[in-house]
Design a protein around this motif. Sequence first.
Motif, PDB file in Angstrom:
ATOM      1  N   TRP A 120       0.410  -1.884  -7.720  1.00 34.85           N
ATOM      2  CA  TRP A 120       0.611  -2.861  -6.645  1.00 34.85           C
ATOM      3  C   TRP A 120       2.071  -2.894  -6.227  1.00 34.85           C
ATOM      4  CZ3 TRP A 120       4.167  -6.614  -7.442  1.00 34.85           C
ATOM      5  CH2 TRP A 120       4.364  -7.121  -8.733  1.00 34.85           C
ATOM      6  N   THR A 121       2.293  -3.340  -4.990  1.00 35.26           N
ATOM      7  CA  THR A 121       3.637  -3.367  -4.434  1.00 35.26           C
ATOM      8  C   THR A 121       3.768  -4.467  -3.396  1.00 35.26           C
ATOM      9  OG1 THR A 121       5.313  -2.065  -3.238  1.00 35.26           O
ATOM     10  CG2 THR A 121       3.017  -1.670  -2.656  1.00 35.26           C
ATOM     11  N   ASP A 122       4.965  -5.029  -3.288  1.00 31.94           N
ATOM     12  CA  ASP A 122       5.291  -5.840  -2.116  1.00 31.94           C
ATOM     13  C   ASP A 122       6.513  -5.275  -1.400  1.00 31.94           C
ATOM     14  OD1 ASP A 122       7.327  -6.682  -3.798  1.00 31.94           O
ATOM     15  OD2 ASP A 122       6.614  -8.742  -3.981  1.00 31.94           O
ATOM     16  N   SER A 123       6.778  -3.976  -1.643  1.00 27.84           N
ATOM     17  CA  SER A 123       7.828  -3.258  -0.921  1.00 27.84           C
ATOM     18  C   SER A 123       7.336  -2.871   0.466  1.00 27.84           C
ATOM     19  CB  SER A 123       8.247  -1.998  -1.676  1.00 27.84           C
ATOM     20  OG  SER A 123       8.900  -2.315  -2.884  1.00 27.84           O
ATOM     21  N   GLU A 124       8.172  -3.052   1.451  1.00 27.36           N
ATOM     22  CA  GLU A 124       7.776  -2.772   2.823  1.00 27.36           C
ATOM     23  C   GLU A 124       8.204  -1.390   3.307  1.00 27.36           C
ATOM     24  OE1 GLU A 124       9.132  -5.927   5.293  1.00 27.36           O
ATOM     25  OE2 GLU A 124       8.085  -7.489   4.165  1.00 27.36           O
ATOM     26  N   LEU A 125       8.923  -0.636   2.479  1.00 28.39           N
ATOM     27  CA  LEU A 125       9.430   0.670   2.878  1.00 28.39           C
ATOM     28  C   LEU A 125       9.245   1.680   1.752  1.00 28.39           C
ATOM     29  CD1 LEU A 125      12.811  -0.485   4.474  1.00 28.39           C
ATOM     30  CD2 LEU A 125      10.756   0.211   5.721  1.00 28.39           C
ATOM     31  N   GLU A 126       9.188   2.969   2.123  1.00 24.88           N
ATOM     32  CA  GLU A 126       9.235   4.110   1.211  1.00 24.88           C
ATOM     33  C   GLU A 126       8.041   4.233   0.278  1.00 24.88           C
ATOM     34  OE1 GLU A 126      12.959   4.327  -0.830  1.00 24.88           O
ATOM     35  OE2 GLU A 126      14.130   4.429   1.011  1.00 24.88           O
ATOM     36  N   ILE A 127       6.966   3.513   0.552  1.00 15.86           N
ATOM     37  CA  ILE A 127       5.760   3.650  -0.254  1.00 15.86           C
ATOM     38  C   ILE A 127       4.795   4.632   0.400  1.00 15.86           C
ATOM     39  CG2 ILE A 127       3.732   2.429  -1.135  1.00 15.86           C
ATOM     40  CD1 ILE A 127       6.334   1.792  -2.627  1.00 15.86           C
ATOM     41  N   ALA A 128       4.591   4.503   1.705  1.00 13.57           N
ATOM     42  CA  ALA A 128       3.669   5.369   2.434  1.00 13.57           C
ATOM     43  C   ALA A 128       4.417   6.501   3.138  1.00 13.57           C
ATOM     44  CB  ALA A 128       2.885   4.557   3.458  1.00 13.57           C
ATOM     45  N   THR A 129       3.742   7.621   3.270  1.00 15.25           N
ATOM     46  CA  THR A 129       4.278   8.767   3.995  1.00 15.25           C
ATOM     47  C   THR A 129       3.718   8.787   5.422  1.00 15.25           C
ATOM     48  OG1 THR A 129       2.492  10.043   2.963  1.00 15.25           O
ATOM     49  CG2 THR A 129       4.685  10.230   1.981  1.00 15.25           C
ATOM     50  N   PRO A 130       4.408   9.465   6.348  1.00 17.07           N
ATOM     51  CA  PRO A 130       3.928   9.524   7.729  1.00 17.07           C
ATOM     52  C   PRO A 130       2.510  10.082   7.812  1.00 17.07           C
ATOM     53  CG  PRO A 130       6.175  10.321   7.599  1.00 17.07           C
ATOM     54  CD  PRO A 130       5.712  10.133   6.184  1.00 17.07           C
ATOM     55  N   GLY A 131       1.678   9.432   8.605  1.00 21.41           N
ATOM     56  CA  GLY A 131       0.301   9.871   8.765  1.00 21.41           C
ATOM     57  C   GLY A 131      -0.630   9.441   7.663  1.00 21.41           C
ATOM     58  N   ALA A 132      -0.153   8.574   6.765  1.00 25.60           N
ATOM     59  CA  ALA A 132      -0.988   8.115   5.654  1.00 25.60           C
ATOM     60  C   ALA A 132      -2.129   7.242   6.160  1.00 25.60           C
ATOM     61  CB  ALA A 132      -0.138   7.318   4.665  1.00 25.60           C
ATOM     62  N   PHE A 133      -3.135   7.051   5.314  1.00 24.60           N
ATOM     63  CA  PHE A 133      -4.271   6.205   5.681  1.00 24.60           C
ATOM     64  C   PHE A 133      -3.799   4.830   6.138  1.00 24.60           C
ATOM     65  CE2 PHE A 133      -6.926   2.738   3.952  1.00 24.60           C
ATOM     66  CZ  PHE A 133      -7.952   2.800   4.879  1.00 24.60           C
ATOM     67  N   GLN A 134      -2.874   4.218   5.388  1.00 29.74           N
ATOM     68  CA  GLN A 134      -2.270   2.937   5.787  1.00 29.74           C
ATOM     69  C   GLN A 134      -0.772   3.077   5.596  1.00 29.74           C
ATOM     70  OE1 GLN A 134      -3.978  -0.690   4.062  1.00 29.74           O
ATOM     71  NE2 GLN A 134      -1.982  -1.705   4.171  1.00 29.74           N
ATOM     72  N   ASP A 135      -0.056   3.199   6.692  1.00 29.69           N
ATOM     73  CA  ASP A 135       1.367   3.531   6.589  1.00 29.69           C
ATOM     74  C   ASP A 135       2.298   2.331   6.641  1.00 29.69           C
ATOM     75  OD1 ASP A 135       1.152   2.834   9.239  1.00 29.69           O
ATOM     76  OD2 ASP A 135       1.689   4.809  10.029  1.00 29.69           O
ATOM     77  N   SER A 136       1.747   1.099   6.639  1.00 28.62           N
ATOM     78  CA  SER A 136       2.610  -0.081   6.670  1.00 28.62           C
ATOM     79  C   SER A 136       2.077  -1.152   5.727  1.00 28.62           C
ATOM     80  CB  SER A 136       2.722  -0.639   8.088  1.00 28.62           C
ATOM     81  OG  SER A 136       1.454  -1.004   8.585  1.00 28.62           O
ATOM     82  N   PHE A 137       2.984  -1.961   5.220  1.00 27.83           N
ATOM     83  CA  PHE A 137       2.649  -3.050   4.316  1.00 27.83           C
ATOM     84  C   PHE A 137       1.893  -4.120   5.074  1.00 27.83           C
ATOM     85  CE2 PHE A 137       4.081  -7.026   2.131  1.00 27.83           C
ATOM     86  CZ  PHE A 137       3.464  -6.789   0.912  1.00 27.83           C
ATOM     87  N   ALA A 138       0.845  -4.717   4.435  1.00 27.77           N
ATOM     88  CA  ALA A 138      -0.044  -5.594   5.180  1.00 27.77           C
ATOM     89  C   ALA A 138      -0.036  -7.048   4.736  1.00 27.77           C
ATOM     90  CB  ALA A 138      -1.483  -5.069   5.102  1.00 27.77           C
ATOM     91  N   GLY A 139       0.287  -7.345   3.477  1.00 26.40           N
ATOM     92  CA  GLY A 139       0.068  -8.720   3.031  1.00 26.40           C
ATOM     93  C   GLY A 139       0.997  -9.168   1.934  1.00 26.40           C
ATOM     94  N   ASP A 140       0.557 -10.167   1.182  1.00 27.09           N
ATOM     95  CA  ASP A 140       1.361 -10.688   0.084  1.00 27.09           C
ATOM     96  C   ASP A 140       1.686  -9.594  -0.916  1.00 27.09           C
ATOM     97  OD1 ASP A 140       1.238 -13.201   1.197  1.00 27.09           O
ATOM     98  OD2 ASP A 140      -0.527 -13.796   0.044  1.00 27.09           O
ATOM     99  N   VAL A 141       0.646  -8.904  -1.377  1.00 27.46           N
ATOM    100  CA  VAL A 141       0.775  -7.766  -2.289  1.00 27.46           C
ATOM    101  C   VAL A 141      -0.276  -6.742  -1.890  1.00 27.46           C
ATOM    102  CG1 VAL A 141       0.491  -6.974  -4.668  1.00 27.46           C
ATOM    103  CG2 VAL A 141       1.691  -9.108  -4.224  1.00 27.46           C
ATOM    104  N   ASP A 142       0.113  -5.480  -1.757  1.00 28.79           N
ATOM    105  CA  ASP A 142      -0.813  -4.391  -1.462  1.00 28.79           C
ATOM    106  C   ASP A 142      -0.932  -3.466  -2.667  1.00 28.79           C
ATOM    107  OD1 ASP A 142      -1.164  -5.308   1.083  1.00 28.79           O
ATOM    108  OD2 ASP A 142      -0.164  -3.630   2.085  1.00 28.79           O
ATOM    109  N   VAL A 143      -2.048  -2.768  -2.753  1.00 26.57           N
ATOM    110  CA  VAL A 143      -2.176  -1.652  -3.681  1.00 26.57           C
ATOM    111  C   VAL A 143      -1.515  -0.425  -3.058  1.00 26.57           C
ATOM    112  CG1 VAL A 143      -3.878  -0.019  -4.620  1.00 26.57           C
ATOM    113  CG2 VAL A 143      -4.186  -2.483  -4.927  1.00 26.57           C
ATOM    114  N   PHE A 144      -0.971   0.459  -3.891  1.00 27.99           N
ATOM    115  CA  PHE A 144      -0.491   1.757  -3.400  1.00 27.99           C
ATOM    116  C   PHE A 144      -1.220   2.876  -4.138  1.00 27.99           C
ATOM    117  CE2 PHE A 144       2.476   1.111  -6.962  1.00 27.99           C
ATOM    118  CZ  PHE A 144       2.419   2.344  -7.594  1.00 27.99           C
ATOM    119  N   LEU A 145      -1.320   4.012  -3.483  1.00 30.65           N
ATOM    120  CA  LEU A 145      -1.886   5.231  -4.048  1.00 30.65           C
ATOM    121  C   LEU A 145      -0.984   6.376  -3.644  1.00 30.65           C
ATOM    122  CD1 LEU A 145      -4.314   6.756  -5.393  1.00 30.65           C
ATOM    123  CD2 LEU A 145      -5.337   6.869  -3.104  1.00 30.65           C
TER     124      LEU A 145
END
Length: 260
Positions: A120-145
Amino acid sequence: QYSHTTHQESDGYLARLDDKGQVVWGTYYGGESFTNDEVSAIFVDGGDVYIAGTSESSNGIATPGTHKDTLSQVHLDAFLARFTADGERVWGTYYGNDSGRDRAQALARLPGGDLVIAGWTDSELEIATPGAFQDSFAGDVDVFLARFTPDGERVWGTYYGGPGYDSSATLTTTPQGQIYLGMATDSAGLASSDGFQIVKSGDSDLLLAKFAPDGTRRWATYYGGAHEEFYYATAASGADTLVVVGGTASQDGIASPGAL
């Protein structure tokens, strides 16, 4: 072994035992300051051992030249590390960003040797790569893969979450390279239209999603009743059988007719 001494507050550890339960070697894994480091997932691949966890330490965790070799300013990053069968570290990398906290919870291997980690993450940057399924942070806490090579280089990364709290990430993979990501969520709108349960039922439901090796989502479904569910583990048997386990406070939506 990599480290013979511990440092308060707490360190992670890794140990190898023989078939009679005797310790072959053991090592601490943590920094040289009064911080907390923990190992939460492990995978053994032939002669290599991979671990994932969470660190508050600015040293002793990552090696130069990997995906991320410095701790975020908020002092809580996920990490991934590779060891030899003799307990020597090959490399280590942080995973996170200065904008938030990041915690690894699950680790699995893909055919060919690449690794996937989730947490899990609440970081808004550097978690997703361009073109990822979900490339932006959405809520209080998101899961990352995220997918990594055996050398510690990131291949791709994605958020997965909604406006609420998404955590308790689990992972399993198949010999065909499919990735199954599980989580507990109180966010609506995360299932696909072909999912078994496309609408969240209770305060918190389980969510199970299938991803291709390239990070494309295949489908996603909620699983839960009118109250709260907790996610603990996911396992796959071959290409066609998937099993999930957890806990529930719901009196409906869980058991099928004729079940135990």
